[in-house]
Design a protein around this motif. Structure first.
Motif, short mmCIF file in Angstrom:
data_model
loop_
_atom_site.label_atom_id
_atom_site.label_comp_id
_atom_site.label_asym_id
_atom_site.label_seq_id
_atom_site.Cartn_x
_atom_site.Cartn_y
_atom_site.Cartn_z
N ALA A 22 0.83 -1.21 0.00
CA ALA A 22 0.00 0.00 0.00
C ALA A 22 0.87 1.26 0.00
O ALA A 22 0.57 2.23 -0.73
CB ALA A 22 -0.92 -0.01 1.22
N LEU A 23 1.94 1.27 0.79
CA LEU A 23 2.81 2.45 0.85
C LEU A 23 3.52 2.66 -0.49
O LEU A 23 3.69 3.81 -0.93
CB LEU A 23 3.83 2.27 1.97
N THR A 24 3.94 1.57 -1.12
CA THR A 24 4.61 1.69 -2.42
C THR A 24 3.67 2.24 -3.48
O THR A 24 4.04 3.11 -4.27
CB THR A 24 5.17 0.33 -2.86
N ALA A 29 1.68 6.79 -6.78
CA ALA A 29 0.61 7.73 -7.11
C ALA A 29 1.08 9.17 -6.97
O ALA A 29 0.66 10.05 -7.73
CB ALA A 29 -0.59 7.48 -6.20
N VAL A 30 1.97 9.42 -6.02
CA VAL A 30 2.51 10.78 -5.85
C VAL A 30 3.43 11.14 -7.01
O VAL A 30 3.37 12.24 -7.55
CB VAL A 30 3.26 10.89 -4.51
N VAL A 31 4.29 10.19 -7.39
CA VAL A 31 5.24 10.44 -8.47
C VAL A 31 4.53 10.50 -9.82
O VAL A 31 4.85 11.34 -10.67
CB VAL A 31 6.34 9.36 -8.49
N ASN A 32 3.56 9.59 -10.03
CA ASN A 32 2.86 9.51 -11.31
C ASN A 32 1.37 9.28 -11.05
O ASN A 32 0.91 8.14 -10.99
CB ASN A 32 3.44 8.37 -12.16
N PRO A 33 0.58 10.33 -10.92
CA PRO A 33 -0.85 10.17 -10.61
C PRO A 33 -1.61 9.39 -11.67
O PRO A 33 -2.64 8.78 -11.38
CB PRO A 33 -1.35 11.62 -10.55
N GLY A 34 -1.13 9.35 -12.90
CA GLY A 34 -1.82 8.62 -13.96
C GLY A 34 -1.61 7.13 -13.92
O GLY A 34 -2.20 6.41 -14.74
N PHE A 35 -0.80 6.65 -12.98
CA PHE A 35 -0.49 5.22 -12.93
C PHE A 35 -1.73 4.39 -12.66
O PHE A 35 -1.84 3.26 -13.13
CB PHE A 35 0.57 4.95 -11.85
N PHE A 36 -2.67 4.91 -11.90
CA PHE A 36 -3.82 4.12 -11.49
C PHE A 36 -4.99 4.22 -12.45
O PHE A 36 -6.10 3.82 -12.11
CB PHE A 36 -4.25 4.51 -10.08
N THR A 286 8.81 -0.69 -10.09
CA THR A 286 8.07 0.33 -10.85
C THR A 286 8.32 1.71 -10.27
O THR A 286 8.50 2.69 -11.02
CB THR A 286 6.57 0.01 -10.84
N LEU A 287 8.35 1.81 -8.95
CA LEU A 287 8.64 3.08 -8.30
C LEU A 287 10.04 3.56 -8.65
O LEU A 287 10.25 4.75 -8.92
CB LEU A 287 8.48 2.95 -6.78
N PHE A 288 11.00 2.64 -8.67
CA PHE A 288 12.37 3.00 -9.05
C PHE A 288 12.39 3.57 -10.46
O PHE A 288 13.07 4.58 -10.73
CB PHE A 288 13.29 1.79 -8.97
N ASN A 289 11.64 2.93 -11.37
CA ASN A 289 11.60 3.42 -12.74
C ASN A 289 10.95 4.80 -12.82
O ASN A 289 11.42 5.68 -13.56
CB ASN A 289 10.82 2.44 -13.63
N GLN A 290 9.88 5.00 -12.06
CA GLN A 290 9.20 6.29 -12.07
C GLN A 290 10.10 7.40 -11.53
O GLN A 290 10.03 8.55 -11.98
CB GLN A 290 7.92 6.22 -11.22
#
Length: 329
Positions: A22-24, A29-36, A286-290
């Motif tokens: 959930a935290l990840t 979502a903060v880095v890329n809001p369009g992810f969801f 995915t977060l690392f990539n973002q």
């Protein structure tokens, strides 16, 4: 009472991985809001499906007190074998998939029998199998795999059900992942699952109770081989034909399983949490990539997770057992 405590420990581990997941996702979502948005989520799940399937198979082995380091090499071998035998001919797809299934079962059976009958440590057995598979594929292909995968072979990992309202497409890989996950969870609720956990928790007690420990552990390796075959089909949908396509997956999937709270010594953990660990690993990557972090950071993160899990398990084993209170006189 013992079963209640074991279930509580398993749920505690599961809670940790779901919190991390959930935290990840929140950080993504903060880095890329369009992810969801639906297409992005479906693409993420399609990419995560092979690792989740591998985690389900690896769970059976780890919870019984063993390891399977050969899964990455087996995935690579399956992709190379499929390309060489299919060679772009659509009609060969199903027969070759059956050959792959038999090969995966065979590799798992050899790993299981060497570990249980010859009493070779699974770490050594599957490490040797990893080297055998890599060497055999290089020898067979001359270091340059040939052939081509058919479109039908690539369909499970690449395509899906189209025209779904609000979502657009539901990937076949997601449906396969859910089916494998449901099967793993249901299997662990049978007598087989109970014996598997008992074997990892206390092998001697399981044997004295009449459980067929060796047969169940061998079956766990076979299930791991089957999961690697399914993962190979899914990865074949978007990866190139190369023996290196599964390189490093063995360490990634072990990281996922221990992140899900499965004890490396066996006897504790749930299949659901192990698969959630795989999703958490994919979410972290995915977060690392973002965040445009270097890919070289991934092995360091995986190593830190494994060390932390082993240290936590050792700390639990060294914790003194509670002393029984004396009855009032």
């Amino acid at each position: 009472m013992t079963r209640v405590r074991a279930l509580g420990a398993a749920l505690q581990g599961a809670g940790t991985v779901f919190l991390l997941l959930a935290l990840t996702f929140a950080a993504i979502a903060v880095v890329n809001p369009g992810f969801f948005e639906a297409p992005s989520v479906m693409a993420f799940l399609k990419q995560a499906a092979p690792l989740v399937v591998l985690a389900a198979g690896q769970y059976f082995v780890v919870v019984s007190g063993n390891f399977d380091l050969s899964v990455g090499a087996l995935v690579g071998a399956q992709v190379v074998i499929a390309a060489r035998l299919i060679d772009g001919v659509e009609s060969r797809t199903v027969p070759v998939m059956l050959v792959m299934l038999a090969f995966g079962i065979g590799v798992g059976l050899v790993n299981g029998l060497i570990t249980t009958v010859l009493k070779v440590q699974s770490f050594i057995t599957t490490l040797g199998m990893l080297l055998v598979l890599y060497g055999a594929i290089r020898l067979w292909t001359g270091g340059a795999p040939t052939g081509d995968l058919s479109e039908a072979f690539r369909t499970p990992g690449r395509l899906g059900i189209t025209g779904v309202p609000l979502i657009g497409q539901i990937p076949w890989a997601l449906l396969i992942m859910l089916a494998v996950g449901a099967g793993a969870i249901l299997l662990m609720r049978t007598r087989f699952g109970r014996i598997l956990i008992a074997s990892g928790d206390n092998e001697l007690a399981a044997r004295l109770s009449g459980a067929r420990v060796d047969a169940v552990r061998t079956a766990a390796f076979v299930l791991s081989g089957i999961s690697a075959t399914i993962a190979g089909v899914l990865i074949g949908g978007f990866a190139g034909v190369s023996a290196q396509v599964g390189e490093g997956l063995e360490f990634t999937v072990i990281t996922a399983v221990v992140l899900g709270g499965v004890a490396l010594g066996g006897g504790r953990g749930t299949a659901l949490a192990a698969m959630a660990g795989a999703l958490a690993i994919e979410a972290l990557f995915t977060l690392f990539n973002q965040m445009a972090l270097p890919a070289t950071l991934r092995p360091a993160v995986q190593g830190a997770i494994i060390i932390a899990a082993v240290a936590y398990a050792a700390r639990r084993r060294l914790r003194p057992a509670p002393q029984p209170t004396a009855a009032p006189s």
